[in-house]
Motif scaffolding. Structure first.
Motif, PDB file in Angstrom:
ATOM      1  N   ARG A   4       0.859  -1.271   0.091  1.00  0.00           N
ATOM      2  CA  ARG A   4       0.057  -0.042  -0.159  1.00  0.00           C
ATOM      3  C   ARG A   4       0.853   1.278  -0.001  1.00  0.00           C
ATOM      4  O   ARG A   4       0.788   2.257  -0.749  1.00  0.00           O
ATOM      5  N   ALA A   5       1.903   1.266   0.750  1.00  0.00           N
ATOM      6  CA  ALA A   5       2.866   2.190   0.575  1.00  0.00           C
ATOM      7  C   ALA A   5       3.312   2.558  -0.528  1.00  0.00           C
ATOM      8  O   ALA A   5       3.902   3.615  -1.005  1.00  0.00           O
ATOM      9  N   ALA A   6       3.967   1.457  -1.431  1.00  0.00           N
ATOM     10  CA  ALA A   6       4.456   1.516  -2.692  1.00  0.00           C
ATOM     11  C   ALA A   6       3.462   2.280  -3.652  1.00  0.00           C
ATOM     12  O   ALA A   6       3.776   2.971  -4.510  1.00  0.00           O
ATOM     13  N   GLU A   7       2.282   1.891  -3.551  1.00  0.00           N
ATOM     14  CA  GLU A   7       1.178   2.445  -4.113  1.00  0.00           C
ATOM     15  C   GLU A   7       1.296   4.016  -4.126  1.00  0.00           C
ATOM     16  O   GLU A   7       0.778   4.599  -4.947  1.00  0.00           O
ATOM     17  N   ALA A   8       1.242   4.344  -2.968  1.00  0.00           N
ATOM     18  CA  ALA A   8       1.340   5.908  -2.713  1.00  0.00           C
ATOM     19  C   ALA A   8       2.705   6.411  -2.846  1.00  0.00           C
ATOM     20  O   ALA A   8       2.890   7.635  -2.568  1.00  0.00           O
ATOM     21  N   GLY A   9       3.737   5.873  -3.206  1.00  0.00           N
ATOM     22  CA  GLY A   9       5.068   6.318  -3.257  1.00  0.00           C
ATOM     23  C   GLY A   9       5.693   6.492  -1.934  1.00  0.00           C
ATOM     24  O   GLY A   9       6.706   7.677  -2.067  1.00  0.00           O
ATOM     25  N   VAL A  10       5.550   6.168  -0.991  1.00  0.00           N
ATOM     26  CA  VAL A  10       5.889   6.400   0.562  1.00  0.00           C
ATOM     27  C   VAL A  10       7.054   5.565   0.697  1.00  0.00           C
ATOM     28  O   VAL A  10       7.063   4.327   0.657  1.00  0.00           O
ATOM     29  N   ASP A  11       8.012   6.070   1.370  1.00  0.00           N
ATOM     30  CA  ASP A  11       9.386   5.148   1.758  1.00  0.00           C
ATOM     31  C   ASP A  11       8.918   4.517   3.058  1.00  0.00           C
ATOM     32  O   ASP A  11       8.120   4.974   3.742  1.00  0.00           O
ATOM     33  N   VAL A  12       9.450   3.397   3.425  1.00  0.00           N
ATOM     34  CA  VAL A  12       8.950   2.722   4.770  1.00  0.00           C
ATOM     35  C   VAL A  12      10.149   2.155   5.580  1.00  0.00           C
ATOM     36  O   VAL A  12      11.257   1.799   4.921  1.00  0.00           O
ATOM     37  N   PHE A  13       9.877   2.232   6.887  1.00  0.00           N
ATOM     38  CA  PHE A  13      10.876   1.977   7.824  1.00  0.00           C
ATOM     39  C   PHE A  13      10.035   0.819   8.644  1.00  0.00           C
ATOM     40  O   PHE A  13       8.982   1.010   9.308  1.00  0.00           O
ATOM     41  N   VAL A  14      10.432  -0.406   8.367  1.00  0.00           N
ATOM     42  CA  VAL A  14       9.757  -1.575   8.874  1.00  0.00           C
ATOM     43  C   VAL A  14      10.402  -2.176  10.140  1.00  0.00           C
ATOM     44  O   VAL A  14      11.580  -2.309  10.081  1.00  0.00           O
ATOM     45  N   GLU A  17      10.789  -6.499  -3.988  1.00  0.00           N
ATOM     46  CA  GLU A  17      10.428  -6.173  -5.608  1.00  0.00           C
ATOM     47  C   GLU A  17       9.507  -5.103  -5.732  1.00  0.00           C
ATOM     48  O   GLU A  17       9.311  -4.387  -6.574  1.00  0.00           O
ATOM     49  N   THR A  18       8.045  -5.293  -4.936  1.00  0.00           N
ATOM     50  CA  THR A  18       7.250  -4.287  -5.099  1.00  0.00           C
ATOM     51  C   THR A  18       7.979  -2.777  -4.689  1.00  0.00           C
ATOM     52  O   THR A  18       7.661  -2.000  -5.551  1.00  0.00           O
ATOM     53  N   ALA A  19       8.815  -2.943  -3.847  1.00  0.00           N
ATOM     54  CA  ALA A  19       9.494  -1.591  -3.473  1.00  0.00           C
ATOM     55  C   ALA A  19      10.410  -1.143  -4.802  1.00  0.00           C
ATOM     56  O   ALA A  19      10.553   0.367  -5.043  1.00  0.00           O
ATOM     57  N   ARG A  20      11.089  -2.094  -5.208  1.00  0.00           N
ATOM     58  CA  ARG A  20      11.977  -1.842  -6.419  1.00  0.00           C
ATOM     59  C   ARG A  20      11.176  -1.364  -7.439  1.00  0.00           C
ATOM     60  O   ARG A  20      11.500  -0.330  -8.234  1.00  0.00           O
ATOM     61  N   GLU A  21       9.983  -1.644  -7.901  1.00  0.00           N
ATOM     62  CA  GLU A  21       9.404  -1.233  -9.037  1.00  0.00           C
ATOM     63  C   GLU A  21       8.599  -0.036  -8.664  1.00  0.00           C
ATOM     64  O   GLU A  21       8.695   0.759  -9.627  1.00  0.00           O
ATOM     65  N   ALA A  22       8.336   0.572  -7.513  1.00  0.00           N
ATOM     66  CA  ALA A  22       7.756   1.624  -7.192  1.00  0.00           C
ATOM     67  C   ALA A  22       8.778   2.826  -6.797  1.00  0.00           C
ATOM     68  O   ALA A  22       8.461   3.828  -6.800  1.00  0.00           O
ATOM     69  N   GLY A  23      10.189   2.056  -6.720  1.00  0.00           N
ATOM     70  CA  GLY A  23      11.066   3.477  -6.529  1.00  0.00           C
ATOM     71  C   GLY A  23      10.946   3.856  -4.999  1.00  0.00           C
ATOM     72  O   GLY A  23      11.332   5.153  -4.603  1.00  0.00           O
ATOM     73  N   ILE A  24      10.621   2.962  -4.035  1.00  0.00           N
ATOM     74  CA  ILE A  24      10.362   3.462  -2.457  1.00  0.00           C
ATOM     75  C   ILE A  24      11.661   2.536  -1.930  1.00  0.00           C
ATOM     76  O   ILE A  24      11.991   1.736  -2.485  1.00  0.00           O
ATOM     77  N   ALA A  25      12.411   3.480  -0.697  1.00  0.00           N
ATOM     78  CA  ALA A  25      13.376   2.758  -0.036  1.00  0.00           C
ATOM     79  C   ALA A  25      12.590   2.069   1.246  1.00  0.00           C
ATOM     80  O   ALA A  25      11.519   2.365   1.733  1.00  0.00           O
ATOM     81  N   VAL A  26      13.304   1.092   1.453  1.00  0.00           N
ATOM     82  CA  VAL A  26      12.698   0.102   2.830  1.00  0.00           C
ATOM     83  C   VAL A  26      14.034   0.104   3.660  1.00  0.00           C
ATOM     84  O   VAL A  26      15.121  -0.264   3.378  1.00  0.00           O
ATOM     85  N   GLY A  27      13.587   0.492   4.794  1.00  0.00           N
ATOM     86  CA  GLY A  27      14.686   0.380   6.110  1.00  0.00           C
ATOM     87  C   GLY A  27      14.167  -0.720   6.977  1.00  0.00           C
ATOM     88  O   GLY A  27      12.892  -0.797   6.996  1.00  0.00           O
ATOM     89  N   VAL A  28      14.985  -1.484   7.781  1.00  0.00           N
ATOM     90  CA  VAL A  28      14.536  -2.303   8.772  1.00  0.00           C
ATOM     91  C   VAL A  28      14.977  -1.880  10.368  1.00  0.00           C
ATOM     92  O   VAL A  28      16.181  -1.602  10.380  1.00  0.00           O
ATOM     93  N   ASP A  29      14.143  -1.985  10.916  1.00  0.00           N
ATOM     94  CA  ASP A  29      14.445  -1.698  12.346  1.00  0.00           C
ATOM     95  C   ASP A  29      15.252  -2.802  13.321  1.00  0.00           C
ATOM     96  O   ASP A  29      14.824  -3.317  14.152  1.00  0.00           O
ATOM     97  N   HIS A  30      16.433  -2.772  12.666  1.00  0.00           N
ATOM     98  CA  HIS A  30      17.344  -3.923  13.400  1.00  0.00           C
ATOM     99  C   HIS A  30      18.263  -2.840  14.325  1.00  0.00           C
ATOM    100  O   HIS A  30      19.406  -2.343  13.903  1.00  0.00           O
ATOM    101  N   THR A  31      18.001  -3.016  15.720  1.00  0.00           N
ATOM    102  CA  THR A  31      18.578  -1.962  16.569  1.00  0.00           C
ATOM    103  C   THR A  31      19.845  -2.117  17.461  1.00  0.00           C
ATOM    104  O   THR A  31      20.360  -1.417  17.959  1.00  0.00           O
ATOM    105  N   LEU A  32      20.062  -3.732  17.484  1.00  0.00           N
ATOM    106  CA  LEU A  32      21.064  -4.020  18.373  1.00  0.00           C
ATOM    107  C   LEU A  32      22.523  -3.180  17.956  1.00  0.00           C
ATOM    108  O   LEU A  32      23.267  -2.983  18.817  1.00  0.00           O
ATOM    109  N   ARG A  33      22.541  -3.093  16.595  1.00  0.00           N
ATOM    110  CA  ARG A  33      23.706  -2.332  16.117  1.00  0.00           C
ATOM    111  C   ARG A  33      23.790  -0.889  16.404  1.00  0.00           C
ATOM    112  O   ARG A  33      25.013  -0.376  16.485  1.00  0.00           O
ATOM    113  N   TYR A  34      22.887  -0.380  17.017  1.00  0.00           N
ATOM    114  CA  TYR A  34      22.936   0.932  17.353  1.00  0.00           C
ATOM    115  C   TYR A  34      23.086   1.149  19.042  1.00  0.00           C
ATOM    116  O   TYR A  34      22.943   2.310  19.257  1.00  0.00           O
TER     117      TYR A  34
END
Length: 367
Positions: A94-104, A120-137
Motif C-alpha cells: 500500500r505504501a508503494a502504491e502511494a510512493g511512500v518510503d517505509v521503515f519496517v 520487488e514491489t518496493a523496487r518497482e515503485a522506487g521506494i526505500a525500505v529500512g528495517v529496525d534492527h537496533t542491536l547495532r545501534y
C-alpha cells in the motif's frame, strides 16, 4: 529510486511521517519521531481504539483506524510499519502504491519468499525500505565493535551472543490475555528465533561478515505453538570465527536488567558488551521503571520512551533512516539486511527439523 521520487524533498520542508501501528513498539517509534527536529508526525493508524487514543494524547494531529485509509488520505514522505508481521507485506504494498518510503519493524517479513515479493514491489515503485534492527545501534554493541575493529584482542576464534526476554506472555500474574498474533507462528513467522534471533544475526554479520549456519536446535519450555528457545551454531568464514547464538522468550526481563550478552573471546583477551553499558544506564532505567509503576496508580501515561539506551537505539535507527532517504541514499539497514536475517533463520529452522526427523539407529548387541 526514480529521479521524481528522489527529488521530492527539499531542505526547507519538514519530513512528513506516518506511523502504521501504535502498539508498544509503535509508540516507541512515534515518540522517537515526535522528538526529532525537522520531522512532522502527521498521522497514525491502529485498529485498537486505546492505541489511537495514546497516539492522540502524544500529539499526533490525525488518527485512523486503518493504515490503508491513512496512506490514501495523507501526503507522506515515509511511513513506519509497526504492525504485526503478517501485515508487513500488505502495508509495504500500500505504501508503494502511494510512493511512500517505509521503515519496517523487524522481522521484515515472515519468510524470505514474502520478503522477496515486498522488495520487488518496493523496487518497482522506487521506494526505500529500512528495517529496525537496533542491536547495532546500542552503545554497548557499538563499544564491542569499536574495540574489536581496533584489534584490542586480536583474532577472535570464538564468540557468543544471548538474547532473552518474556515476550509475549509477560511476567505473572497476567493482567490481561496476550495478543493472539505473537502466539501464532503463521502470523509472526515463527517463535523466538524470529522475534529475537534476527536481531542477533544482524549484529553478528555487522561484526564478522557473512555467516554460515552449521547446526541448530529448537526448544519449548512452555506449552505454546512455536519455539520459545533456539540455539544456533554459526561460522564466519571471513574471520574464521565460530559463534553460538541462543535466544529465548522464556525469561522475564524487567528493568533495569537487560538480558542481552555478547562476548568475543580473542587470543589476547575478551570483549563483552557488559563493559560498554553506559554508566548511568541502570539508575536511569530504574527511575523510568518506578515512574511507570507509579503511573498505574495516578492514571498518567507510562513513559514508553524513557531514558533507557536500547530505546534510544530505536531513535537512532529511525533518525538514520530519515536522514538517508532525505539525502537520496540507501538506508544503512535496508531491506536486503532484513531479508538476510530471515535467510539465516530459515537455514536454522531447516537444520533443526532435520535433526528432529533423523532416525536413531539401535545399536546391535552381540551375544
Amino acid at each position: 529510486m526514480p529521479p521524481t521520487v528522489l527529488s521530492r524533498w527539499t531542505d526547507s520542508s519538514a519530513f512528513e511521517l506516518g506511523v502504521l501501528g501504535v502498539g508498544n513498539i509503535g509508540m516507541v517509534h512515534l515518540k522517537s519521531a515526535l522528538s526529532m527536529p525537522d520531522v512532522d508526525v502527521v498521522a497514525a493508524a491502529d485498529a485498537v481504539p486505546e492505541n489511537r487514543d495514546r497516539a492522540d494524547s502524544a500529539g499526533v494531529a490525525r488518527t485512523y483506524d486503518d493504515y490503508t485509509t491513512l496512506l490514501e488520505h495523507e501526503d507522506l514522505d515515509a511511513a513506519i510499519v509497526a504492525l504485526p508481521p503478517f501485515l508487513h507485506a500488505d502495508a509495504v504494498e500500500r505504501a508503494a502504491e502511494a510512493g511512500v518510503d517505509v521503515f519496517v519493524e523487524k522481522p521484515l517479513a515472515r519468510s524470505t519468499e514474502e520478503a522477496d515479493r515486498m522488495l520487488e514491489t518496493a523496487r518497482e515503485a522506487g521506494i526505500a525500505v529500512g528495517v529496525d534492527h537496533t542491536l547495532r545501534y546500542q552503545p554497548d554493541m557499538v563499544g564491542v565493535k569499536d574495540e574489536y575493529d581496533e584489534g584490542s584482542v586480536g583474532h577472535v576464534p570464538y564468540a557468543s551472543i544471548t538474547r532473552l526476554n518474556d515476550h509475549p506472555l509477560g511476567k505473572p500474574p497476567a493482567d490481561e490475555a496476550p495478543p493472539e498474533w505473537p502466539m501464532d507462528p503463521d502470523a509472526a513467522g515463527g517463535g523466538s528465533l524470529i522475534e529475537l534471533g534476527v536481531h542477533c544475526f544482524d549484529v553478528l554479520e555487522w561484526l564478522f561478515g557473512d555467516l554460515e549456519v552449521r547446526d541448530a536446535t529448537m526448544g519449548q519450555t512452555l506449552e505454546i505453538p512455536a519455539e520459545d528457545a533456539a540455539t544456533v551454531l554459526l561460522r564466519a568464514p571471513e574471520t574464521e570465527t565460530t559463534i553460538t547464538l541462543h535466544c529465548g522468550t522464556y525469561q522475564w526481563e524487567q528493568l533495569p536488567e537487560v538480558n542481552t550478552r555478547l562476548r568475543l573471546e580473542g587470543v589476547t583477551g575478551t570483549v563483552s558488551n557488559k563493559d560498554h553499558i553506559p554508566n548511568n544506564f541502570y539508575a536511569g532505567a530504574a527511575k523510568s521503571a518506578l515512574s511507570n509503576v507509579a503511573s498505574r496508580f495516578t492514571g498518567d501515561e507510562p513513559d514508553v520512551f524513557g531514558p533507557t539506551f536500547y530505546l534510544q537505539a530505536h531513535y537512532d535507527a529511525l533518525e538514520d533512516f530519515c536522514e538517508a532517504v532525505r539525502n537520496d541514499e540507501t538506508p544503512p539497514v535496508d531491506g536486503a539486511d532484513g531479508r538476510r536475517t530471515l535467510e539465516l533463520a530459515e537455514a536454522a529452522y531447516e537444520l533443526a527439523a532435520e535433526s528432529d526427523d533423523a532416525e536413531i539407529e539401535t545399536p546391535e548387541v552381540m551375544p
